[in-house]
Design a protein around this motif. Structure first.
Motif, PDB file in Angstrom:
ATOM      1  N   LEU A  64       5.014  15.659  -3.686  1.00 35.84           N
ATOM      2  CA  LEU A  64       6.280  15.520  -2.968  1.00 35.84           C
ATOM      3  C   LEU A  64       6.453  14.092  -2.466  1.00 35.84           C
ATOM      4  O   LEU A  64       5.574  13.547  -1.796  1.00 35.84           O
ATOM      5  CB  LEU A  64       6.320  16.481  -1.778  1.00 35.84           C
ATOM      6  CG  LEU A  64       7.539  16.359  -0.838  1.00 35.84           C
ATOM      7  CD1 LEU A  64       8.833  16.654  -1.589  1.00 35.84           C
ATOM      8  CD2 LEU A  64       7.386  17.279   0.362  1.00 35.84           C
ATOM      9  N   TRP A  65       7.599  13.507  -2.829  1.00 38.77           N
ATOM     10  CA  TRP A  65       7.969  12.168  -2.331  1.00 38.77           C
ATOM     11  C   TRP A  65       9.330  12.309  -1.661  1.00 38.77           C
ATOM     12  O   TRP A  65      10.328  12.579  -2.301  1.00 38.77           O
ATOM     13  CB  TRP A  65       8.024  11.189  -3.493  1.00 38.77           C
ATOM     14  CG  TRP A  65       8.213   9.750  -3.099  1.00 38.77           C
ATOM     15  CD1 TRP A  65       8.106   9.205  -1.856  1.00 38.77           C
ATOM     16  CD2 TRP A  65       8.524   8.665  -3.983  1.00 38.77           C
ATOM     17  NE1 TRP A  65       8.334   7.848  -1.897  1.00 38.77           N
ATOM     18  CE2 TRP A  65       8.592   7.489  -3.178  1.00 38.77           C
ATOM     19  CE3 TRP A  65       8.759   8.568  -5.350  1.00 38.77           C
ATOM     20  CZ2 TRP A  65       8.888   6.247  -3.737  1.00 38.77           C
ATOM     21  CZ3 TRP A  65       9.054   7.324  -5.893  1.00 38.77           C
ATOM     22  CH2 TRP A  65       9.107   6.178  -5.106  1.00 38.77           C
ATOM     23  N   ILE A  66       9.318  12.158  -0.327  1.00 34.80           N
ATOM     24  CA  ILE A  66      10.537  12.405   0.460  1.00 34.80           C
ATOM     25  C   ILE A  66      11.344  11.121   0.646  1.00 34.80           C
ATOM     26  O   ILE A  66      10.839  10.133   1.179  1.00 34.80           O
ATOM     27  CB  ILE A  66      10.186  12.983   1.840  1.00 34.80           C
ATOM     28  CG1 ILE A  66       9.421  14.284   1.687  1.00 34.80           C
ATOM     29  CG2 ILE A  66      11.441  13.211   2.671  1.00 34.80           C
ATOM     30  CD1 ILE A  66       8.936  14.870   2.994  1.00 34.80           C
ATOM     31  N   MET A  83      15.556   2.075 -10.106  1.00 33.73           N
ATOM     32  CA  MET A  83      14.148   1.674 -10.157  1.00 33.73           C
ATOM     33  C   MET A  83      13.258   2.764 -10.755  1.00 33.73           C
ATOM     34  O   MET A  83      12.060   2.562 -10.932  1.00 33.73           O
ATOM     35  CB  MET A  83      13.647   1.323  -8.754  1.00 33.73           C
ATOM     36  CG  MET A  83      13.993  -0.069  -8.284  1.00 33.73           C
ATOM     37  SD  MET A  83      13.234  -1.385  -9.268  1.00 33.73           S
ATOM     38  CE  MET A  83      11.484  -1.127  -8.923  1.00 33.73           C
ATOM     39  N   GLY A  84      13.835   3.923 -11.059  1.00 31.06           N
ATOM     40  CA  GLY A  84      13.052   5.008 -11.642  1.00 31.06           C
ATOM     41  C   GLY A  84      12.257   5.793 -10.631  1.00 31.06           C
ATOM     42  O   GLY A  84      11.333   6.529 -10.998  1.00 31.06           O
ATOM     43  N   ALA A  85      12.577   5.646  -9.349  1.00 29.76           N
ATOM     44  CA  ALA A  85      11.826   6.325  -8.284  1.00 29.76           C
ATOM     45  C   ALA A  85      12.024   7.836  -8.365  1.00 29.76           C
ATOM     46  O   ALA A  85      13.143   8.326  -8.242  1.00 29.76           O
ATOM     47  CB  ALA A  85      12.274   5.806  -6.921  1.00 29.76           C
ATOM     48  N   SER A  86      10.932   8.582  -8.556  1.00 32.02           N
ATOM     49  CA  SER A  86      11.023  10.037  -8.741  1.00 32.02           C
ATOM     50  C   SER A  86      10.982  10.771  -7.405  1.00 32.02           C
ATOM     51  O   SER A  86      10.098  11.592  -7.140  1.00 32.02           O
ATOM     52  CB  SER A  86       9.922  10.528  -9.680  1.00 32.02           C
ATOM     53  OG  SER A  86       8.647  10.089  -9.263  1.00 32.02           O
ATOM     54  N   LEU A  87      11.950  10.450  -6.565  1.00 31.20           N
ATOM     55  CA  LEU A  87      12.075  11.035  -5.228  1.00 31.20           C
ATOM     56  C   LEU A  87      12.738  12.410  -5.281  1.00 31.20           C
ATOM     57  O   LEU A  87      13.629  12.652  -6.097  1.00 31.20           O
ATOM     58  CB  LEU A  87      12.923  10.108  -4.348  1.00 31.20           C
ATOM     59  CG  LEU A  87      12.290   8.769  -3.973  1.00 31.20           C
ATOM     60  CD1 LEU A  87      13.349   7.690  -3.832  1.00 31.20           C
ATOM     61  CD2 LEU A  87      11.493   8.904  -2.685  1.00 31.20           C
ATOM     62  N   ASP A  88      12.321  13.295  -4.388  1.00 29.39           N
ATOM     63  CA  ASP A  88      12.925  14.630  -4.309  1.00 29.39           C
ATOM     64  C   ASP A  88      14.182  14.544  -3.451  1.00 29.39           C
ATOM     65  O   ASP A  88      14.144  14.701  -2.227  1.00 29.39           O
ATOM     66  CB  ASP A  88      11.929  15.625  -3.705  1.00 29.39           C
ATOM     67  CG  ASP A  88      12.490  17.043  -3.656  1.00 29.39           C
ATOM     68  OD1 ASP A  88      13.645  17.235  -4.086  1.00 29.39           O
ATOM     69  OD2 ASP A  88      11.778  17.936  -3.182  1.00 29.39           O
TER      70      ASP A  88
END
Length: 889
Positions: free
Chosen positions: A85-87, A145-150
């Motif tokens: 999980l990346w908030i 940036m491709g950040a795979s944030l939820d």
């Protein structure tokens, strides 16, 4: 049937579509990963919060570096099978945002004093509108940036859920006696008309004058100060209790006529006074110095306490307490006082010094220490912690907030990387003073305190009944962002996220906010939950230009991440911010560096394209194939080693090492060696498919777009690369790998000999190699690969010793090259003679050093041995050059 990629990788053609497919898949959400079966519900968790960017504009290269590093961690753990999980979220950044909006209204709409002209409600509406626009821009940039944030769990430090958390913590601290309202000296920004906490100050070196004088001709002690105008507010002179010069004056009071104004000062003892600095006597101004205010507080318990006398106001002007200097600016009052002291012959000396002036980080002005009624958090007061999961601290134990902050790092429960910042952390914590948490701005969490006459109410909700008025001040932004790890997981509700993902696994942020944010998160979380907020703190450095300078508009050296993404692609931009840097160290960045990584992204594309020409049927989840040649054994063995090493590097937060290792393997060993051999050896389909499959997985956390694009085009499966399993390979060495290393050394030896003689790669040579037994069979079995990679037309294998003087050794095997007609013998002879002369001169120097008994007796044994080894190698080179010259004679 083989798959063919287009000739060139064009990021613009693929990145937006790939980003959209990731988001639509739902795999950024760990719950969806569990539902789909790509992650086990019993898997360990990995959680991280995004340090919330301020809604004051757009992201810069520092944010891009943060996103790249964090996304590497997140993608790796997701592929590893962890519930990851990346908030995401943004920070309202109260003072910064309000100031930005004020400035825009003045510049763009002609306002003079926007807050006064619009009023609170209308002004705040303008701020919210600006914050929303900034937020939308930031979200777009994060996705680019491709950040795979939820994004389903996105938070904002000023939204309703966070407001509820803020109010509950405030009330809890107030009830525990840790939050209090007091009259204390604070850092006041005249320009911003608000307070600043100690750690928000930016210290700027500037020239100043140190003035030595007496208050009047009858005063017995000379004092020194850089701010004579504040001496109108002096109520004491402090000296060290052991200073014999002043002992007879201790406890006495003097009334002096200071520049026409009467002041009364008492001589007090304080062990903090440096007897050797200045005159060893300090004029104490409790109202305009935080240090002097502490003396004032201590003196309150004395029989005859000293007084507090303000002489400077919130507008930066001298007040009525300054007598006839009232209404003057601070600078004007200083000039007048110095001139009067000079005329009265009281000014004994003026000294030019360099002063560290504390300035407001948001408003840029030098802060004015002023006494004000403000809200504070007491970091030194003991309280009973109700529950604790902390090492060395039990529930019900009496502790201080400072103790909590010290204990979790001291016990190792919170690890700081790099560890050199631990010392910095403790220096700040050990000297921490009460935290001033109230700000005189409108945008932010309004302090949850209400007043009615002499009544005061502190609560989560407003009190019932009429006549109550809420405190107009707002809370320091760091109060709300200090709750970030648990408020984003649903606290104060008893949420499943809080149970499943807290404490978070790691906090990744810049070393420049170690005090601002990291320490306050530790304070707030240990106090509120009785547990740590995160297990590890990873600190990255600042992104600077190629000359090491800070990026700024004035220098014209700002590199915009979106411009770089547009020109060179996201993967190149990400790699440039990760490779070549280490934790806690600043990174030098140039456009050329980013362009270089664009070339590598193209290299990976072309490698994949070549491999696909040989792969019959691309397939996913292959088992490691059995090697059919020594080259196969070698590349599969190297892949095992690279998987193990890169995994270990990522686990230890050495992201640059992992990326550099992968780059060297991909470019050198895979492309330059094995793929060249694959052109000679046959039946490589399964091995190339396995290599491509594994290499794409290894590169995905670093270069998500190009790897996902290749994966989806090659394998055409529903499952995405982002949720494929991270490679886990056998540690055992594969038989045959060592034998190929001998073949590789032969090729390298021949390449080196060609290079020495400046022979172009296009020229094919003939060579001889003296070898027998098993080695001869090994060379013969790989003769095609040796000829291909060493650029040979013929290779003769013989068991007889080579007669040619122009030969070299590789693991005891003699090798010679036939350079007839290829090398200009006259030029080659001249080159060898020059090299021989230079080497002989070098040997004489080494022999002289080793014959010097003074050097031998003084130098460490390791240094002497090193010089002896150099001499041996140089003599061997002379023998080789001599033999080469004989062949040309």
């Amino acid at each position: 049937m083989s798959v063919e990629l287009s000739k060139v990788y064009e990021p613009k053609k693929f990145e937006d579509q790939i980003s959209k497919s990731w988001e639509e898949s739902g795999f950024f959400n760990p719950d969806e990963c569990v539902k789909s079966g790509t992650t086990s519900p019993k898997a360990p968790y990995f959680s991280i919060v995004l340090p919330p960017p301020n809604v004051t504009g757009t992201l810069h290269m520092g944010h891009a570096a943060m996103l790249a590093i964090e996304d590497i961690m997140v993608r790796y753990h997701r592929m590893k099978g962890d519930r990851t999980l990346w908030i995401p979220g943004t920070d309202h950044a109260a003072v910064a945002t309000e100031t930005k909006v004020e400035s825009k209204l003045i510049k763009e709409e002609g306002f003079v004093k926007p807050k006064a002209e619009l009023g609170r409600d209308k002004f705040l509406e303008r701020v919210r509108r600006f914050a929303k626009e900034s937020h939308d821009t930031i979200v777009t940039q994060c996705k680019k940036m491709g950040a795979s944030l939820d994004w389903s769990r996105e938070a904002f430090t000023l939204d309703d859920q966070r407001n509820k958390a803020v109010r509950m913590v405030f009330k809890k601290m107030y009830d525990d006696g840790l939050i209090y309202r007091g009259y204390r000296v604070v850092n006041w920004s005249v320009k911003g008309q608000s307070t600043c906490s100690d750690d928000e100050l930016v210290y700027v070196e500037r020239p100043a004058k140190l003035y030595y004088f007496r208050y009047d001709k009858n005063f017995p002690i000379t004092i020194a100060t850089t701010r004579p105008e504040t001496k109108l507010g002096d109520t004491a002179v402090a000296v060290h209790p052991d200073d014999k010069r002043y002992k007879k004056y201790l406890g006495k009071k003097f009334t002096a006529e200071f520049c026409g104004e009467k002041i009364t000062v008492q001589i007090i003892a304080d062990e903090g006074i440096d007897m050797n600095f200045g005159t060893g006597a300090l004029g104490v101004t409790p109202a305009h110095s935080a240090v002097d205010f502490v003396m004032y507080e201590r003196q309150k318990k004395a029989k005859d306490p000293i007084e507090l006398k303000p002489v400077i106001g919130e507008d930066g002007m001298m007040t009525v307490g300054a007598g006839k200097f009232a209404g003057m600016t601070v600078q004007k009052a200083r000039e007048e006082i110095v001139e009067k002291l000079r005329k009265q012959n009281l000014l004994e000396k003026e000294e030019d010094i360099t002063q560290n002036a504390g300035t407001s980080d948001r408003f840029g002005d030098v802060v004015e220490p002023l006494p004000k009624v403000q809200w504070f958090i007491d970091v030194n007061k003991k309280f009973k912690i109700k529950k604790s999961k902390l090492k060395g601290i039990k529930g019900g134990q009496l502790v201080t907030l400072k103790k909590l902050m010290q204990q979790v790092v001291k016990s190792g429960e919170v690890e700081i990387i790099p560890d050199r910042f631990i010392k910095t952390y403790f220096h700040w914590i050990d000297n921490l003073r009460d935290w001033n948490i109230s700000r005189q701005v409108w945008y932010g969490h309004q302090i949850p305190v209400w007043y009615k006459d002499k009544e005061i109410f502190v609560g989560v909700e407003a009190p019932k009944g009429e006549g109550w008025e809420q405190d107009p001040d707002t809370l320091d932004t760091w109060f709300s962002s200090g709750l970030w790890t648990f408020s984003t997981l649903g606290w104060p509700d008893d949420s499943s996220d809080l149970k499943n993902f807290h404490p978070t696994s790691v906090l990744e942020t810049g070393y420049d906010i170690l005090f601002f944010w990291v320490a306050r998160m530790i304070l707030m979380t240990t106090y509120t939950l009785g547990m740590i907020p995160f297990k590890t703190v990873y600190l990255h450095g600042l992104v600077r230009d190629e000359a090491g300078r800070k990026m700024s508009k004035s220098l014209g050296n700002i590199i915009n991440p979106l411009d770089m993404i547009d020109q060179y692609g996201t993967d190149a931009t990400r790699l440039s911010l990760v490779l070549g840097t280490t934790p806690g160290n600043d990174l030098k960045l140039s456009v050329e560096k980013i362009a270089g990584f664009r070339n590598f992204a193209n290299k990976l594309w072309n490698i994949s394209r070549f491999m696909l020409l040989t792969i019959d049927k691309p397939a996913v989840d292959l088992k490691e194939p059995k090697p059919k040649s020594l080259a196969d054994a070698w590349i599969l063995n190297r892949l095992r080693e690279v998987v193990l090493a890169s995994t270990e590097h990522i686990e230890k937060y050495n992201f640059s090492y992992a990326g550099e290792l992968l780059r060297d393997f991909t470019w050198s060993e895979l492309a330059d060696w094995y793929l060249e051999i694959a052109k000679v050896e046959s039946d490589k389909s399964k091995i190339l498919n396995y290599l491509l499959n594994t290499v794409l997985k290894l590169w995905h956390p670093f270069m998500p777009f190009v790897t996902e694009t290749i994966w989806q085009q090659v394998y055409d499966v529903d499952a995405m690369l982002m949720v494929e399993k991270w490679p886990v390979l056998n540690k055992k060495k594969i038989a045959g790998a060592e034998e190929f290393e001998l073949v590789a050394e032969i090729i390298t030896g021949i390449r080196s000999a060609r290079s020495e003689k400046k022979i172009e790669p296009s020229k094919l040579l003939s060579a001889k190699i003296s070898v027998s037994g098993a080695r001869a069979a090994l060379v013969d079995g790989n003769i095609g690969s040796i000829k291909k990679l060493a650029r040979l037309e013929n290779l003769l294998i013989t068991s007889e010793s080579l007669k040619s003087g122009d030969k070299f050794l590789v693991r005891g095997m003699e090798i010679s090259l036939d350079t007839g007609g290829v090398v200009d013998e006259r030029k080659e002879k001249a080159r060898l003679e020059a090299d021989l002369a230079q080497t002989e001169k070098y040997v004489k120097g080494l022999e002289a050093k080793l014959n010097n008994q003074d050097f031998i007796s003084r130098a460490p044994a390791a240094v002497v041995d090193g010089e002896k080894k150099k001499l041996q190698e140089a003599n061997e080179k002379i023998d080789k050059l001599t033999n080469q010259l004989k062949t040309l004679a």
